[in-house]
Enzyme design. Structure first.
Site, PDB file in Angstrom:
ATOM      1  N   GLY A  66      64.010 -37.859  76.760  1.00 29.16           N
ATOM      2  CA  GLY A  66      65.584 -37.581  75.918  1.00 29.16           C
ATOM      3  C   GLY A  66      66.027 -38.727  75.389  1.00 29.16           C
ATOM      4  CD  GLN A  95      57.841 -38.595  83.445  1.00 25.86           C
ATOM      5  OE1 GLN A  95      58.285 -38.175  84.248  1.00 25.86           O
ATOM      6  NE2 GLN A  95      58.745 -39.392  82.634  1.00 25.86           N
ATOM      7  CB  VAL A 130      71.775 -50.110  81.541  1.00 27.57           C
ATOM      8  CG1 VAL A 130      71.064 -48.928  82.133  1.00 27.57           C
ATOM      9  CG2 VAL A 130      73.103 -50.422  81.407  1.00 27.57           C
ATOM     10  CB  CYS A 213      58.077 -30.315  86.447  1.00 28.07           C
ATOM     11  SG  CYS A 213      56.985 -29.082  86.217  1.00 28.07           S
ATOM     12  CG  ASP A 348      64.401 -35.473  84.540  1.00 27.22           C
ATOM     13  OD1 ASP A 348      64.399 -34.108  83.986  1.00 27.22           O
ATOM     14  OD2 ASP A 348      63.199 -35.897  84.657  1.00 27.22           O
ATOM     15  CB  THR A 357      61.410 -29.163  82.492  1.00 30.25           C
ATOM     16  OG1 THR A 357      62.011 -28.523  81.592  1.00 30.25           O
ATOM     17  CG2 THR A 357      61.069 -28.293  83.816  1.00 30.25           C
ATOM     18  CB  ALA A 359      60.549 -27.203  78.473  1.00 28.05           C
ATOM     19  CB  CYS A 391      57.900 -24.490  84.916  1.00 30.09           C
ATOM     20  SG  CYS A 391      56.978 -25.183  86.001  1.00 30.09           S
TER      21      CYS A 391
HETATM   22  C1  LIG Z   1      53.800 -34.569  87.492  1.00 26.53           C
HETATM   23  C2  LIG Z   1      54.953 -34.080  86.363  1.00 26.53           C
HETATM   24  C3  LIG Z   1      54.645 -32.816  85.801  1.00 26.53           C
HETATM   25  C4  LIG Z   1      55.624 -32.425  84.883  1.00 26.53           C
HETATM   26  N1  LIG Z   1      55.422 -31.259  84.174  1.00 26.53           N
HETATM   27  C5  LIG Z   1      56.066 -30.822  83.171  1.00 26.53           C
HETATM   28  C6  LIG Z   1      55.645 -29.756  82.482  1.00 26.53           C
HETATM   29  O1  LIG Z   1      54.728 -29.035  82.709  1.00 26.53           O
HETATM   30  N2  LIG Z   1      56.608 -29.362  81.400  1.00 26.53           N
HETATM   31  C7  LIG Z   1      57.976 -30.232  81.163  1.00 26.53           C
HETATM   32  O2  LIG Z   1      58.560 -29.708  80.442  1.00 26.53           O
HETATM   33  N3  LIG Z   1      58.089 -31.040  82.114  1.00 26.53           N
HETATM   34  C8  LIG Z   1      57.310 -31.401  82.951  1.00 26.53           C
HETATM   35  N4  LIG Z   1      57.688 -32.924  83.715  1.00 26.53           N
HETATM   36  C9  LIG Z   1      58.965 -33.124  83.674  1.00 26.53           C
HETATM   37  C10 LIG Z   1      59.353 -34.152  82.571  1.00 26.53           C
HETATM   38  O3  LIG Z   1      58.484 -35.276  82.436  1.00 26.53           O
HETATM   39  C11 LIG Z   1      60.788 -34.729  82.710  1.00 26.53           C
HETATM   40  O4  LIG Z   1      61.596 -33.688  83.132  1.00 26.53           O
HETATM   41  C12 LIG Z   1      61.240 -35.615  81.442  1.00 26.53           C
HETATM   42  O5  LIG Z   1      60.451 -36.474  81.192  1.00 26.53           O
HETATM   43  C13 LIG Z   1      62.653 -35.874  81.583  1.00 26.53           C
HETATM   44  O6  LIG Z   1      62.992 -36.631  80.486  1.00 26.53           O
HETATM   45  P1  LIG Z   1      64.020 -37.874  80.789  1.00 26.53           P
HETATM   46  O7  LIG Z   1      64.158 -38.332  79.337  1.00 26.53           O
HETATM   47  O8  LIG Z   1      65.375 -37.130  81.368  1.00 26.53           O
HETATM   48  O9  LIG Z   1      63.655 -38.960  81.705  1.00 26.53           O
HETATM   49  P2  LIG Z   1      62.263 -39.667  81.637  1.00 26.53           P
HETATM   50  O10 LIG Z   1      61.545 -39.226  80.591  1.00 26.53           O
HETATM   51  O11 LIG Z   1      61.870 -39.952  82.968  1.00 26.53           O
HETATM   52  O12 LIG Z   1      62.857 -40.979  80.980  1.00 26.53           O
HETATM   53  C14 LIG Z   1      63.870 -41.920  81.574  1.00 26.53           C
HETATM   54  C15 LIG Z   1      63.556 -43.398  81.000  1.00 26.53           C
HETATM   55  O13 LIG Z   1      64.762 -44.198  81.537  1.00 26.53           O
HETATM   56  C16 LIG Z   1      64.310 -45.451  81.674  1.00 26.53           C
HETATM   57  N5  LIG Z   1      65.227 -46.207  82.627  1.00 26.53           N
HETATM   58  C17 LIG Z   1      65.336 -45.957  84.012  1.00 26.53           C
HETATM   59  N6  LIG Z   1      66.281 -46.752  84.604  1.00 26.53           N
HETATM   60  C18 LIG Z   1      66.981 -47.712  83.687  1.00 26.53           C
HETATM   61  C19 LIG Z   1      67.556 -48.292  83.497  1.00 26.53           C
HETATM   62  N7  LIG Z   1      68.464 -48.945  84.563  1.00 26.53           N
HETATM   63  N8  LIG Z   1      67.784 -49.175  82.235  1.00 26.53           N
HETATM   64  C20 LIG Z   1      67.174 -48.517  81.211  1.00 26.53           C
HETATM   65  N9  LIG Z   1      66.285 -47.823  81.257  1.00 26.53           N
HETATM   66  C21 LIG Z   1      66.003 -46.973  82.407  1.00 26.53           C
HETATM   67  C22 LIG Z   1      62.661 -45.304  82.382  1.00 26.53           C
HETATM   68  O14 LIG Z   1      62.208 -46.362  82.217  1.00 26.53           O
HETATM   69  C23 LIG Z   1      62.428 -44.000  81.737  1.00 26.53           C
HETATM   70  O15 LIG Z   1      61.717 -44.423  80.314  1.00 26.53           O
HETATM   71  C24 LIG Z   1      56.677 -33.274  84.596  1.00 26.53           C
HETATM   72  C25 LIG Z   1      56.784 -34.332  85.186  1.00 26.53           C
HETATM   73  C26 LIG Z   1      56.022 -34.720  86.091  1.00 26.53           C
HETATM   74  C27 LIG Z   1      56.266 -36.339  86.861  1.00 26.53           C
END
Ligand SMILES: Cc1cc2nc3c(=O)[nH]c(=O)nc-3n(C[C@H](O)[C@H](O)[C@H](O)COP(=O)(O)OP(=O)(O)OC[C@H]3O[C@@H](n4cnc5c(N)ncnc54)[C@H](O)[C@@H]3O)c2cc1C
Length: 462
Positions: A66, A95, A130, A213, A348, A357, A359, A391
């Site tokens: 995101g 991931q 942060v 997920c 998330d 997810t 997606a 998913c």
């Molecule tokens: C095994 C597995 C299978 C999956 N399968 C699917 C699938 O098939 N389809 C699908 O759509 N999704 C799937 N997902 C889920 C998907 O990967 C996540 O929902 C998605 O990455 C969420 O994005 P995000 O930006 O919210 O979080 P993330 O991509 O996790 O990013 C969060 C970021 O915040 C950073 N962060 C954390 N704390 C701090 C801090 N204090 N200061 C600065 N930065 C920080 C982290 O380092 C990280 O880079 C799967 C995940 C896993 C683990």
């Protein structure tokens, strides 16, 4: 003559040794004073308020799916020099690929790229965590001692894996026969445990918490079943899926198909069972019956796949940005924070009532882009997020059920076919097409989910 040469060489050597010794003590002195300077600097940064101050129009917290997507979109909106992304990790991982890595169908290295390569060019990368968010003063503080103020804040911090909530973890991962696809540190251990399986129980858990997920904890079970069939070990395996949930999957249409698969492949599903302890030295897993608190059952395992409990990012606690459960409290239609109108959330870390997810992040990024545009122009946000999430339920090394649904758990399918049926094409989409869409579409801020294509595929009817 020879003796004189020897004597001269000896003298030169001894000079070199003396110079080297002097140099190394100077280097040590310089290093020591550098360390002293560094610690003094961090001391002043953190305790005396003399931290370096920066200001950006848009600050993004987190450089995951995101954060990078929104960073790219904001760069186009306000210009690269006005955007900063705070992210400590050197590597960025796709991931969703870890499901396939745990089953040996992809490598962990194929799932990651250096964060530097995914940062939108020209945007400031603050390589730190942060530590504190102060929305009343439009400021965040980083571990490296930076104080960064903003006009608009986008929170994209993902969620926190909490292996430590299960007794015996994470140290249990030092033993064989146990793995977890949820962390880059343990995903290859799943594949090792699967390859080493001889005979006995293969157990897959689902925790008593929100997860990212929701399908991933059972995808690895179907893949393990397929692998054991391929390698002639299936008759020696008792495959068990112990889930905290009262259902196999949250959307009935797909749950019905999954129950059929589970029955036809002789997979044992136990509902309302929560993993509370792992005795990895004895290869034992302890589950609690959530309907009868205090009632536990010990299982011996030959393979254990752990999906850990998960919770909101710790930094949100006490920031006045969180809801009662600790998640970022945003409007479910617009993704704008409920209290602070210049704060927004994606992914998330939010309390959006949909399945977490990548997606969902894609669909949210399009809506959030629009919301911020409106807020910047002092207009009312007008685009609504419908909760779209997806998913790809991998049911073997060649089939996928592509679940797509909205806030109400109603199927929102892109293709004009019944997506609750196992499909080979969907497997190729998951394994080969979606990674491209992620790296080149979502992270570039160009992919806002399949909404427009769904309309075309259904001739404008959906
Ligand atoms: C095994 C597995 C299978 C999956 N399968 C699917 C699938 O098939 N389809 C699908 O759509 N999704 C799937 N997902 C889920 C998907 O990967 C996540 O929902 C998605 O990455 C969420 O994005 P995000 O930006 O919210 O979080 P993330 O991509 O996790 O990013 C969060 C970021 O915040 C950073 N962060 C954390 N704390 C701090 C801090 N204090 N200061 C600065 N930065 C920080 C982290 O380092 C990280 O880079 C799967 C995940 C896993 C683990």
């Amino acid at each position: 003559m020879q003796t004189q040469d020897h004597r001269q060489t000896g003298q030169v050597n001894s000079h070199i040794r003396t110079m080297a010794a002097a140099l190394s003590s100077q280097v040590a002195l310089v290093r020591k004073s550098n360390r002293l300077l560094y610690s003094l600097r961090s001391h002043f940064h953190t305790s005396n308020g003399l931290s370096s101050k920066e200001h950006y129009k848009v600050v993004v917290l987190g450089g995951g799916a995101g954060g990078i997507a929104m960073g790219a979109r904001m760069k186009r909106k306000v210009g690269a020099e006005h955007v900063a992304i705070v992210e400590p990790s050197e590597m960025h991982y796709y991931q969703p690929m870890w499901t396939l890595v745990g089953a040996g169908a992809k490598t962990v290295s194929a799932s990651g790229r250096p964060t530097a390569s995914v940062m939108p060019s020209g945007v400031k990368w603050v390589k730190s965590r942060v530590m504190k968010i102060d929305p009343k003063n439009n400021t965040v503080f980083t571990e490296s001692g930076k104080e960064i103020s903003y006009d608009y804040l986008i929170v994209a911090l993902g969620l926190r894996l909490q292996y430590e909530k299960v007794k015996g973890l994470p140290e249990g991962f030092e033993h064989p026969k146990i793995g977890s696809n949820y962390s880059v540190k343990t995903v290859e251990k799943t594949w090792k445990a699967l390859q080493d399986f001889k005979e006995g129980n293969a157990i897959f858990s689902y925790p008593n918490s929100p997860v990212k997920c929701g399908g991933a904890p059972q995808k690895i079970m179907y893949l393990s079943d397929s692998f054991m069939r391929k390698t002639g070990k299936r008759s020696k395996a008792n495959i068990i899926y112990n889930t905290s949930l009262p259902v196999l999957f949250g959307v009935k249409k797909y749950a019905d198909s999954l129950w059929e698969i589970v029955k036809s492949r002789d997979l044992n599903v136990n509902l309302r069972q929560n993993l509370i302890e792992v005795r990895a030295d004895k290869q034992e897993a302890v589950f609690e019956n959530l309907d009868k608190p205090g009632e536990t059952k010990v299982y011996e395992y030959e393979m254990l796949h752990v999906t850990p409990p998960m919770g909101p990012p710790a930094v949100l606690k006490g920031s006045s940005l969180e809801d009662q459960a600790g998640w970022l409290d945003v409007n479910k239609d617009t993704l704008q924070h409920k209290k602070y109108t210049n704060v927004f959330g994606i992914g998330d870390c939010t309390n959006l009532p949909t399945s977490k997810t990548a997606a969902a992040v894609a669909a949210q990024s399009g809506v959030l882009d629009r919301t911020i545009t409106k807020v910047m122009k002092k207009d009312k946000p007008d685009k609504k997020y419908d909760g779209y999430t997806s998913c790809p339920l991998v049911t073997s090394y060649k089939t996928v059920i592509l679940a797509e649904f909205d806030y109400d758990g109603q199927p929102l399918e892109t293709f004009p076919v019944d997506q609750s049926k196992e499909s080979r094409i969907m497997y190729h989409m998951k394994a080969d097409l979606m990674p491209h869409l992620y790296w080149h579409g979502l992270l570039k801020g160009l992919w806002g989910g399949p909404g427009p294509y769904r309309k075309i595929m259904h001739l404008g009817m959906k």
